[in-house]
Design an enzyme around this catalytic site. Structure first.
Site, PDB file in Angstrom:
ATOM      1  N   HIS A 100       0.830  -1.200   0.000  1.00 26.44           N
ATOM      2  CA  HIS A 100       0.000   0.000   0.000  1.00 26.44           C
ATOM      3  C   HIS A 100       0.870   1.258   0.000  1.00 26.44           C
ATOM      4  O   HIS A 100       0.569   2.240  -0.681  1.00 26.44           O
ATOM      5  CB  HIS A 100      -0.931  -0.011   1.209  1.00 26.44           C
ATOM      6  CG  HIS A 100      -1.954   1.055   1.181  1.00 26.44           C
ATOM      7  ND1 HIS A 100      -2.474   1.617   2.304  1.00 26.44           N
ATOM      8  CD2 HIS A 100      -2.570   1.699   0.149  1.00 26.44           C
ATOM      9  CE1 HIS A 100      -3.353   2.549   1.984  1.00 26.44           C
ATOM     10  NE2 HIS A 100      -3.417   2.622   0.675  1.00 26.44           N
ATOM     11  N   GLU A 150       2.106   1.760  -3.483  1.00 26.93           N
ATOM     12  CA  GLU A 150       1.005   2.289  -4.311  1.00 26.93           C
ATOM     13  C   GLU A 150       1.022   3.817  -4.262  1.00 26.93           C
ATOM     14  O   GLU A 150       0.929   4.488  -5.289  1.00 26.93           O
ATOM     15  CB  GLU A 150      -0.323   1.747  -3.780  1.00 26.93           C
ATOM     16  CG  GLU A 150      -1.553   2.444  -4.299  1.00 26.93           C
ATOM     17  CD  GLU A 150      -2.769   2.194  -3.419  1.00 26.93           C
ATOM     18  OE1 GLU A 150      -3.488   3.181  -3.148  1.00 26.93           O
ATOM     19  OE2 GLU A 150      -2.998   1.043  -3.020  1.00 26.93           O
ATOM     20  N   HIS A 151       1.170   4.380  -3.067  1.00 29.77           N
ATOM     21  CA  HIS A 151       1.196   5.841  -2.916  1.00 29.77           C
ATOM     22  C   HIS A 151       2.483   6.454  -3.455  1.00 29.77           C
ATOM     23  O   HIS A 151       2.465   7.541  -4.031  1.00 29.77           O
ATOM     24  CB  HIS A 151       0.993   6.225  -1.451  1.00 29.77           C
ATOM     25  CG  HIS A 151      -0.397   6.016  -0.981  1.00 29.77           C
ATOM     26  ND1 HIS A 151      -1.372   6.977  -1.100  1.00 29.77           N
ATOM     27  CD2 HIS A 151      -0.989   4.934  -0.418  1.00 29.77           C
ATOM     28  CE1 HIS A 151      -2.508   6.505  -0.627  1.00 29.77           C
ATOM     29  NE2 HIS A 151      -2.309   5.267  -0.198  1.00 29.77           N
TER      30      HIS A 151
END
Length: 161
Positions: free
Chosen positions: A91, A94-95
């Site tokens: 995650h 992803e950012h």
């Protein structure tokens, strides 16, 4: 063309130009079999396999003029592949991809461009996949696709300041 692993899904490009017109001429590109769809579906589907292993699904629908370009990149990696000592890494990554690329190093350049071009973007990480997607007005599609593709070609992944 987005030359990374995943899927690209969108409608016609700017000025009604079909994106697959150029894709079919990319060296090493193979058109795959037909997509099974219901008779009521008026869209045209084409599936290609690029030399680098990317599978590309193009969806064109002339019956919906004025629709935005919609693109999605699915990467077959998610939270189940994280090292146990670094939970949340997928995650976090992803950012990090949205922070910039070698070609577009300015932080938030994609969000800024979409903001002035009637678009939006988002991403999500699941157990086995991470999906990045956006939509934008047709007249801004070429540059938006270029900025988006650069996240996967040459991300900067720079450290926080």
């Amino acid at each position: 063309i987005i030359a990374v692993s995943g899927y690209l899904i969108h409608h016609y490009g700017p000025n009604g130009r079909k994106i697959d017109d150029g894709l079919a001429r990319v060296a090493g590109t193979t058109e795959l079999g037909a997509v099974v769809k219901p008779a009521s579906d008026t869209a045209t589907y084409k599936v290609y396999k690029l030399a680098n292993g990317l599978t590309v699904l193009l969806i064109s629908d002339n019956s919906k003029s004025g629709q935005p370009l919609v693109a999605s990149m699915n990467v077959a990696a998610g939270s189940s592949m994280e090292p146990s000592e670094i939970p949340g890494l997928a995650h976090f990554l992803e950012h990090m991809l949205f922070l910039g690329s070698k070609k577009y190093p300015e932080e938030n350049s994609f969000e800024n461009y979409l903001g002035v071009s009637g678009g939006s973007s988002n991403a999500e990480t699941s157990e086995y996949n991470t999906n990045f997607y956006f939509q934008v007005n047709q007249n801004a599609a070429d540059k938006a696709l270029d900025i988006f593709s650069q996240f996967f070609i040459s991300p900067t992944l720079r450290a926080a300041r």
